[in-house]
Design an enzyme around this catalytic site. Structure first.
Site, PDB file in Angstrom:
ATOM      1  N   THR A 194       0.814  -1.232   0.000  1.00  0.00           N
ATOM      2  CA  THR A 194       0.000   0.000   0.000  1.00  0.00           C
ATOM      3  C   THR A 194       0.839   1.270   0.000  1.00  0.00           C
ATOM      4  OG1 THR A 194      -0.097   0.135   2.413  1.00  0.00           O
ATOM      5  CG2 THR A 194      -1.831  -1.159   1.345  1.00  0.00           C
TER       6      THR A 194
ATOM      7  N   TYR B 262       3.639   5.438   5.469  1.00  0.00           N
ATOM      8  CA  TYR B 262       3.013   5.612   4.155  1.00  0.00           C
ATOM      9  C   TYR B 262       1.952   6.714   4.188  1.00  0.00           C
ATOM     10  CZ  TYR B 262       5.323   1.111   3.261  1.00  0.00           C
ATOM     11  OH  TYR B 262       6.243   0.096   3.144  1.00  0.00           O
TER      12      TYR B 262
ATOM     13  N   TYR C 295       9.426  -7.276  -0.733  1.00  0.00           N
ATOM     14  CA  TYR C 295       8.813  -5.997  -1.145  1.00  0.00           C
ATOM     15  C   TYR C 295       9.330  -5.549  -2.504  1.00  0.00           C
ATOM     16  CZ  TYR C 295      12.627  -2.854   0.769  1.00  0.00           C
ATOM     17  OH  TYR C 295      13.790  -2.169   1.046  1.00  0.00           O
TER      18      TYR C 295
HETATM   19  N1  NAP Z   1       9.687  -2.482   4.152  1.00  0.00           N
HETATM   20  C1  NAP Z   1      10.090  -1.595   3.287  1.00  0.00           C
HETATM   21  O1  NAP Z   1      11.092  -0.884   3.505  1.00  0.00           O
HETATM   22  C2  NAP Z   1       9.349  -1.447   1.989  1.00  0.00           C
HETATM   23  C3  NAP Z   1       9.916  -0.742   0.919  1.00  0.00           C
HETATM   24  C4  NAP Z   1       9.201  -0.672  -0.273  1.00  0.00           C
HETATM   25  C5  NAP Z   1       7.955  -1.290  -0.382  1.00  0.00           C
HETATM   26  N2  NAP Z   1       7.409  -1.936   0.682  1.00  0.00           N
HETATM   27  C6  NAP Z   1       6.058  -2.587   0.607  1.00  0.00           C
HETATM   28  O2  NAP Z   1       6.030  -3.432  -0.546  1.00  0.00           O
HETATM   29  C7  NAP Z   1       4.943  -3.043  -1.375  1.00  0.00           C
HETATM   30  C8  NAP Z   1       5.247  -3.306  -2.829  1.00  0.00           C
HETATM   31  O3  NAP Z   1       6.389  -2.593  -3.256  1.00  0.00           O
HETATM   32  P1  NAP Z   1       6.305  -1.270  -4.175  1.00  0.00           P
HETATM   33  O4  NAP Z   1       5.001  -0.603  -4.012  1.00  0.00           O
HETATM   34  O5  NAP Z   1       7.554  -0.508  -3.851  1.00  0.00           O
HETATM   35  O6  NAP Z   1       6.506  -1.816  -5.650  1.00  0.00           O
HETATM   36  P2  NAP Z   1       5.861  -2.960  -6.569  1.00  0.00           P
HETATM   37  O7  NAP Z   1       4.757  -3.658  -5.897  1.00  0.00           O
HETATM   38  O8  NAP Z   1       7.025  -3.762  -7.084  1.00  0.00           O
HETATM   39  O9  NAP Z   1       5.317  -2.109  -7.791  1.00  0.00           O
HETATM   40  C9  NAP Z   1       4.254  -1.204  -7.659  1.00  0.00           C
HETATM   41  C10 NAP Z   1       4.100  -0.455  -8.974  1.00  0.00           C
HETATM   42  O10 NAP Z   1       3.848  -1.381 -10.025  1.00  0.00           O
HETATM   43  C11 NAP Z   1       2.595  -1.068 -10.662  1.00  0.00           C
HETATM   44  N3  NAP Z   1       1.926  -2.352 -10.943  1.00  0.00           N
HETATM   45  C12 NAP Z   1       1.439  -3.262 -10.065  1.00  0.00           C
HETATM   46  N4  NAP Z   1       0.945  -4.339 -10.714  1.00  0.00           N
HETATM   47  C13 NAP Z   1       1.134  -4.103 -12.025  1.00  0.00           C
HETATM   48  C14 NAP Z   1       0.833  -4.851 -13.190  1.00  0.00           C
HETATM   49  N5  NAP Z   1       0.244  -6.051 -13.142  1.00  0.00           N
HETATM   50  N6  NAP Z   1       1.161  -4.303 -14.402  1.00  0.00           N
HETATM   51  C15 NAP Z   1       1.761  -3.097 -14.467  1.00  0.00           C
HETATM   52  N7  NAP Z   1       2.081  -2.339 -13.395  1.00  0.00           N
HETATM   53  C16 NAP Z   1       1.757  -2.845 -12.182  1.00  0.00           C
HETATM   54  C17 NAP Z   1       1.836  -0.216  -9.686  1.00  0.00           C
HETATM   55  O11 NAP Z   1       1.024   0.706 -10.377  1.00  0.00           O
HETATM   56  P3  NAP Z   1      -0.572   0.770 -10.157  1.00  0.00           P
HETATM   57  O12 NAP Z   1      -0.774   0.976  -8.686  1.00  0.00           O
HETATM   58  O13 NAP Z   1      -0.968   1.922 -10.991  1.00  0.00           O
HETATM   59  O14 NAP Z   1      -1.112  -0.551 -10.639  1.00  0.00           O
HETATM   60  C18 NAP Z   1       2.963   0.520  -8.969  1.00  0.00           C
HETATM   61  O15 NAP Z   1       3.368   1.646  -9.702  1.00  0.00           O
HETATM   62  C19 NAP Z   1       4.766  -1.562  -1.034  1.00  0.00           C
HETATM   63  O16 NAP Z   1       3.541  -1.042  -1.529  1.00  0.00           O
HETATM   64  C20 NAP Z   1       4.908  -1.600   0.452  1.00  0.00           C
HETATM   65  O17 NAP Z   1       3.722  -2.080   1.065  1.00  0.00           O
HETATM   66  C21 NAP Z   1       8.101  -2.060   1.851  1.00  0.00           C
END
Ligand code: NAP
Length: 281
Positions: free
Chosen positions: A23, A57, A195
């Site tokens: 999220t 977030y 992540y």
């Molecule tokens: N613990 C930590 O330090 C840390 C750091 C980073 C992230 N996180 C967690 O991990 C989660 C996921 O990582 P993230 O948000 O960095 O990146 P991600 O999930 O790798 O990628 C998200 C991006 O990809 C797009 N997307 C998702 N599914 C898609 C698909 N099927 N086709 C095309 N584009 C797609 C999304 O756009 P749309 O939304 O427009 O679909 C968004 O821009 C985060 O949201 C967070 O909860 C944790």
């Protein structure tokens, strides 16, 4: 009939789906809230019931949005949130958890993580986490962005062995943890939450990922997620604010990639042959 999502068993014995939802960035822009809530609910409908958020977030607004998305269906969801390192003192951790619970309007966070290492001694944070668990405000606690040396230090503090997960950057293009951290966690049955599983979208244009996706009439995101679901004890948490892309991501479980194509992906994204410091986004 949808193929079911594989599960990962937490140290306490309860199982969660290996495909959840992130999220980060949700709740930033009010006009997007409706779609963000609908996409989280579409994921819950399809069994992607692990929802990952953090006090960081959107400055708490992501947690508020999660609260709205799960309103009326709390029991279906496994809520993960995180405390800022600078709040992770003995008292500060408890206060931060209380604020998160209020924002989400729930009584318990299922898994509460230290977002990354800061200056508060690990022993203090663990003491706070253990007391939160005892009081029922959290179901379990874990860490995020911890490398092997951090994990070893953690296990040496009183109560540290109760760590229930480590959330780290892990995807096809970031395989460093396969050298040491991933096997270290697997040997101890500590789940790894992957992540940025599609590298925030950047993996989707890689020619080899695109080629393999086409061969299976699948999408690059599905290939990237299938790679993670192949691994024991790994929970992937892709973020999408589109119900359609959430459904697409969910369908990665039906992909059955051959040995030959896994080898082609290994050639394009070689597994590590030496220690790499843990990467972070
Ligand atoms: N613990 C930590 O330090 C840390 C750091 C980073 C992230 N996180 C967690 O991990 C989660 C996921 O990582 P993230 O948000 O960095 O990146 P991600 O999930 O790798 O990628 C998200 C991006 O990809 C797009 N997307 C998702 N599914 C898609 C698909 N099927 N086709 C095309 N584009 C797609 C999304 O756009 P749309 O939304 O427009 O679909 C968004 O821009 C985060 O949201 C967070 O909860 C944790």
């Amino acid at each position: 009939m949808l193929d079911s999502i594989p599960t990962v068993t937490l140290p306490a014995g309860n199982s969660v789906p290996a495909l959840g939802q992130g999220t980060w960035n949700m709740g930033e822009i009010a006009a997007r809230a409706k779609d963000e809530i609908a996409s989280l609910q579409a994921g819950i409908d399809r069994g992607m019931t692990v929802i990952d958020t953090a006090e960081m977030y959107a400055d708490g607004r992501s947690e508020k949005l999660v609260g709205k998305a799960i309103d009326g269906r709390r029991a279906e969801v496994f809520v993960v949130s995180k405390v800022y390192p600078w709040n992770a003192s003995r008292k500060g951790t408890i206060e931060a958890c209380e604020r998160s619970l209020q924002r989400m309007r729930i009584e318990r966070i299922d898994l509460y993580l230290l977002h990354w290492r800061g200056n508060h001694p690990l022993a203090e944070t663990v003491e706070a986490m253990e007391s939160l668990q005892l009081s029922g405000m959290i179901g379990a606690w874990g860490v995020s962005n911890f490398d092997v040396d951090d994990m070893e230090e953690l296990l040496a503090v009183p109560g540290g062995k109760n760590v229930a997960a480590n959330q780290v950057l892990y995807n096809l293009g970031r395989r460093g943890i396969e050298f040491d951290l991933l096997p270290w966690c697997q040997e101890r049955n500590i789940p790894v939450m992957a992540y940025s599983p599609i590298e925030q979208g950047r993996l989707l244009h890689h020619p080899e990922v695109v080629r393999i996706a086409k061969a299976y009439q699948a999408t690059p995101a599905q290939v990237a997620l299938a790679f993670l679901l192949e691994r024991t004890g790994v929970i992937a948490i892709p973020k999408s604010a589109s119900a359609q892309r959430v459904a697409e991501n969910r369908d990665c479980v039906s992909l059955d990639i051959t040995e030959e194509d896994w080898k082609a992906l290994d050639a394009a994204f070689p597994p590590p042959d030496n220690k790499k410091p843990l990467e972070m986004i």
